[in-house]
Scaffold this motif. Structure first.
Motif, PDB file in Angstrom:
ATOM      1  N   UNK A  59      35.102  17.569  39.105  1.00 40.36           N
ATOM      2  CA  UNK A  59      34.291  18.759  38.783  1.00 40.36           C
ATOM      3  C   UNK A  59      34.845  19.953  39.566  1.00 40.36           C
ATOM      4  N   UNK A  60      35.119  21.026  38.837  1.00 38.31           N
ATOM      5  CA  UNK A  60      35.626  22.236  39.489  1.00 38.31           C
ATOM      6  C   UNK A  60      35.249  23.457  38.659  1.00 38.31           C
ATOM      7  N   UNK A  61      35.328  24.624  39.293  1.00 39.83           N
ATOM      8  CA  UNK A  61      35.043  25.868  38.586  1.00 39.83           C
ATOM      9  C   UNK A  61      35.657  27.033  39.364  1.00 39.83           C
ATOM     10  N   UNK A  62      36.363  27.897  38.639  1.00 34.94           N
ATOM     11  CA  UNK A  62      36.875  29.141  39.193  1.00 34.94           C
ATOM     12  C   UNK A  62      35.954  30.275  38.756  1.00 34.94           C
ATOM     13  N   UNK A  63      35.590  31.148  39.707  1.00 35.14           N
ATOM     14  CA  UNK A  63      34.655  32.238  39.409  1.00 35.14           C
ATOM     15  C   UNK A  63      35.159  33.526  40.064  1.00 35.14           C
ATOM     16  N   UNK A  64      34.805  34.651  39.491  1.00 32.44           N
ATOM     17  CA  UNK A  64      35.243  35.921  40.069  1.00 32.44           C
ATOM     18  C   UNK A  64      34.245  37.026  39.735  1.00 32.44           C
ATOM     19  N   UNK A  65      34.372  38.139  40.477  1.00 29.06           N
ATOM     20  CA  UNK A  65      33.486  39.287  40.259  1.00 29.06           C
ATOM     21  C   UNK A  65      33.583  40.275  41.402  1.00 29.06           C
ATOM     22  N   UNK A  66      32.652  41.232  41.409  1.00 24.81           N
ATOM     23  CA  UNK A  66      32.632  42.288  42.424  1.00 24.81           C
ATOM     24  C   UNK A  66      31.688  41.933  43.567  1.00 24.81           C
ATOM     25  N   UNK A 100      31.118  35.102  38.109  1.00 25.52           N
ATOM     26  CA  UNK A 100      30.986  34.373  36.847  1.00 25.52           C
ATOM     27  C   UNK A 100      32.232  33.543  36.587  1.00 25.52           C
ATOM     28  N   UNK A 101      32.025  32.365  35.979  1.00 19.17           N
ATOM     29  CA  UNK A 101      33.117  31.477  35.615  1.00 19.17           C
ATOM     30  C   UNK A 101      32.969  30.992  34.186  1.00 19.17           C
ATOM     31  N   UNK A 102      33.782  30.034  33.833  1.00 16.92           N
ATOM     32  CA  UNK A 102      33.710  29.493  32.481  1.00 16.92           C
ATOM     33  C   UNK A 102      32.491  28.617  32.274  1.00 16.92           C
ATOM     34  N   UNK A 103      32.134  28.410  31.000  1.00 17.03           N
ATOM     35  CA  UNK A 103      31.010  27.546  30.622  1.00 17.03           C
ATOM     36  C   UNK A 103      29.683  27.993  31.230  1.00 17.03           C
ATOM     37  N   UNK A 104      29.543  29.294  31.483  1.00 15.34           N
ATOM     38  CA  UNK A 104      28.284  29.820  32.021  1.00 15.34           C
ATOM     39  C   UNK A 104      28.082  29.574  33.501  1.00 15.34           C
TER      40      UNK A 104
END
Length: 225
Positions: free
Chosen positions: A106-113, A123-127
């Motif tokens: 299980x992993x998730x990359x997220x980015x934003x201000x 926010x990342x993929x798949x909500x």
């Protein structure tokens, strides 16, 4: 014929006396001050002048509100509250990129201000989402919402070689994308996806970023926004 001398003299004196009396009366009336006489136009009537108003003090501009501390350019790494996964966040110039992984699949990359007050909503993929708050530049406290689950976390400021790393390459015809979190103390948590299939990542050398996948060496590099 008798001379009218004495009679005329007396009469003349009487007339003279009446004349002088009339003259004195007229002179006294003329010289008496008239209380109702208006002041002549050439005479100014003095009046109490109003006190001179003091010149207004110069307006003082309002003190500017204390400016917020500049956001640091730094990396943060830590574990989730249930100790099941790890979270790393890299901040640069008010931007953030984060990586969540459980070290298995299980992993998730997220980015934003990142806002001036240190809050962030990435926010990342798949909500997937990550909410966090930078506290005194020392740590980030928040929650990651990944795969429909919520994971509270605390990520402390990381000192190299701790931090966030990533490698993308083609190994033996397969597309490889790997992410690693090197925690304070040196422990590593990572996931490598080969052609869409995730698995636990092999250990990297944090000093050089070298990692061997299926007998081939590739380089994992520090991640920044």
């Amino acid at each position: 014929m008798k001379r009218p001398g004495p009679l005329l003299t007396l009469l003349a004196g009487l007339v003279f006396g009446v004349f002088m009396l009339s003259l004195n009366a007229m002179t006294g009336t003329k010289n008496a001050p008239n209380p109702y006489r208006q002041a002549s136009p050439g005479v100014s009537v003095s009046a109490s002048a109003p006190p001179a108003s003091s010149s207004p003090s110069p307006s003082v501009p309002p003190s500017p509100s204390p400016s917020r501390s500049a956001l640091p350019n730094a990396d943060y790494a830590g574990r989730t509250d249930d100790n099941s996964s790890a979270v790393a966040i890299s901040l640069r110039g008010g931007k953030a990129i984060a990586y969540f992984c459980d070290g298995h699949d299980k992993e998730s990359w997220l980015k934003g201000d990142v806002k001036d007050d240190g809050t962030m909503k990435l926010a990342g993929g798949n909500g997937d989402e990550l909410d966090g708050t930078l506290q005194d530049g020392k740590l980030i406290r928040g929650a990651a919402h990944v795969g429909g689950q919520r994971y509270g976390f605390t990520a402390d400021r990381a000192i190299k070689p701790s931090g966030l790393y990533r490698a993308t390459a083609t190994v033996r015809g397969a597309k490889v994308d790997g992410g690693w979190i090197v925690l304070p103390g040196g422990k590593q948590v990572g996931v490598v996806t080969k052609d869409g299939t995730p698995s636990a990542a092999p250990v990297i050398d944090p000093e050089t970023g070298t990692v061997t996948i299926d007998g081939q060496k590739i380089i994992a590099r520090p991640v920044t926004p």
